[in-house]
Design a protein around this motif. Structure first.
Motif, PDB file in Angstrom:
ATOM      1  N   LEU A  43       6.513 -12.344  -7.657  1.00  0.00           N
ATOM      2  CA  LEU A  43       4.849 -12.599  -7.541  1.00  0.00           C
ATOM      3  C   LEU A  43       4.515 -12.344  -6.204  1.00  0.00           C
ATOM      4  N   LEU A  44       5.495 -12.315  -5.273  1.00  0.00           N
ATOM      5  CA  LEU A  44       4.449 -12.019  -4.075  1.00  0.00           C
ATOM      6  C   LEU A  44       3.825 -10.775  -4.243  1.00  0.00           C
ATOM      7  N   HIS A  45       4.888 -10.280  -4.098  1.00  0.00           N
ATOM      8  CA  HIS A  45       4.076  -9.013  -4.334  1.00  0.00           C
ATOM      9  C   HIS A  45       3.576  -8.269  -5.393  1.00  0.00           C
ATOM     10  N   TYR A  46       3.519  -9.124  -6.885  1.00  0.00           N
ATOM     11  CA  TYR A  46       2.111  -9.030  -7.816  1.00  0.00           C
ATOM     12  C   TYR A  46       0.878  -9.377  -7.148  1.00  0.00           C
ATOM     13  N   TYR A  47       0.638 -10.393  -6.172  1.00  0.00           N
ATOM     14  CA  TYR A  47      -0.927 -10.672  -5.697  1.00  0.00           C
ATOM     15  C   TYR A  47      -0.886 -10.248  -4.906  1.00  0.00           C
ATOM     16  N   PHE A  48      -0.249 -10.083  -3.549  1.00  0.00           N
ATOM     17  CA  PHE A  48      -0.578  -8.536  -2.853  1.00  0.00           C
ATOM     18  C   PHE A  48       1.025  -7.971  -2.190  1.00  0.00           C
ATOM     19  N   ARG A  49       0.366  -6.823  -2.518  1.00  0.00           N
ATOM     20  CA  ARG A  49       1.208  -5.073  -2.907  1.00  0.00           C
ATOM     21  C   ARG A  49       2.347  -5.423  -1.554  1.00  0.00           C
ATOM     22  N   SER A  50       1.587  -5.877  -0.322  1.00  0.00           N
ATOM     23  CA  SER A  50       3.283  -6.138   1.141  1.00  0.00           C
ATOM     24  C   SER A  50       3.058  -7.545   1.501  1.00  0.00           C
ATOM     25  N   LYS A  51       3.845  -7.781   2.557  1.00  0.00           N
ATOM     26  CA  LYS A  51       4.310  -9.105   3.085  1.00  0.00           C
ATOM     27  C   LYS A  51       2.737  -8.456   4.617  1.00  0.00           C
ATOM     28  N   GLU A  52       2.564  -7.323   4.842  1.00  0.00           N
ATOM     29  CA  GLU A  52       1.727  -7.134   5.765  1.00  0.00           C
ATOM     30  C   GLU A  52       0.181  -7.611   5.158  1.00  0.00           C
TER      31      GLU A  52
END
Lengths: 204, 204
Positions: A43-52
DNA sequence: GTCTATATCATGATAGAC
DNA sequence: GTCTATCATGATATAGAC
């Protein structure tokens, strides 16, 4: 823009802020942020594409606290001494509310300062205006003559450093007595103002 | 103990110091340290069993610079004002020679401060002695009365913070003019001494 | 939007030849 | 002591079911 309390995005941002502040960009783990938010990594990558990108969102959010609108005070017509007192009050009041900011900024500065500088430009903050005002007040005999840059650095140092070095103060001077440390921080504004005044007013 | 110039171990320590200072423990990569030393990763692990141990070796080496024998000055019989001036000179002289230390310490502080505190204890540094000396001088009327802890924090802040925040100063105040920044640093001792004196001597 | 499962890759660490 | 080759782990990121 509208209210999105308790939304997943909000939960992620809160969790990311907590973890990034504690561990920094390099030390933070996406798994830990997901756990903190009560969701999973995908879900993290769904909302924000990457950690960066997630980090950039948090970083800009934090820098907005760090460079607030002290501009109003600086632009005012007050005498320089009163203006300096107001800036110290405003700055230390801000740090009391967000004591983690200096440590976080310091940590990320050497890694990649470009993001910070972009923000500063974006907020239109211009140190030269401050330096010119101080120089003028010195020429008028309002305060002692000295290099304005050193005066500004002295004031900012005394405001910011005690928060950036919190672990050292806490352990070495206050023996892990957190209440005493908090009390110390609340006294800083009065102390720093008096210290600066004593150093820059012209003695009769 | 004996001379081991240009030995592999020495090369590793030099390379590790460079990389750890620039990137911190989390950001540093064993591969980068190996490249910097002109060897391969396997040799790093041959000399130092793990990244953790290599970091500890570097960290203790750096802390030895950061907490030097200012003890001699503190233990002397000079009047307090002269003693403060000497401490500022000694401290800023040290930082001029090792300007990277404050940033590095700040960066690693929030990650794991335990190593630092062990060192401090090992060096027998005791802040209470300093605070007591200052309090006594205030009671004797040598300098203005104030909380000694705030005075100590003020002095250390003005010495250390400008180095810890070097990227900010460099970009925001000095427009990346490194020569101007270096010159600024070399002026700090004189400025800080004068500033502190003006703030703490009793006005006639 | 949210999940499980998995792909992909980088890193710290080790094995073993020389 | 030094190297090449490889392992084991854990991290970011994606695929695809629901």
């Amino acid at each position: 823009m509208e209210a999105k309390k308790d939304s997943t995005e909000e939960k992620i941002l809160d969790a990311a802020k907590t973890v990034f502040i504690a561990k920094g960009m390099d030390g933070a783990r996406m798994q830990e942020i997901a756990d903190e938010a009560g969701i999973n990594k995908a879900l993290l990558h769904y909302y924000f594409r990457s950690k960066e990108r997630l980090f950039e969102a948090i970083f800009s959010q934090i820098v907005k606290y760090a460079f607030p609108e002290i501009s109003r005070i600086i632009a005012s017509d007050e005498p320089i001494v009163s203006k300096i007192e107001q800036v110290i009050d405003a700055y230390l009041g801000l740090l009391l509310k967000h004591p983690f900011i200096p440590g976080f900024i310091m940590k990320e500065l050497s890694r990649d300062p470009s993001g910070l500088f972009k923000m500063v430009v974006k907020f239109g903050f211009n140190p030269q205006i401050v330096l010119d005002q101080i120089q003028k007040a010195m020429d008028n005999g309002e305060i002692k003559k000295m290099d304005p840059r050193h005066l500004v650095v002295n004031i900012i140092s005394m405001c910011v450093f005690p928060f950036a070095a919190r672990p050292i103060l806490n352990h070495l001077i206050f023996k892990d007595d957190t209440n005493a440390l908090e009390n110390f921080y609340s006294e800083r504004a009065t102390i720093v103002k008096q210290f600066v005044i004593d150093a820059i007013v012209i003695k009769k």
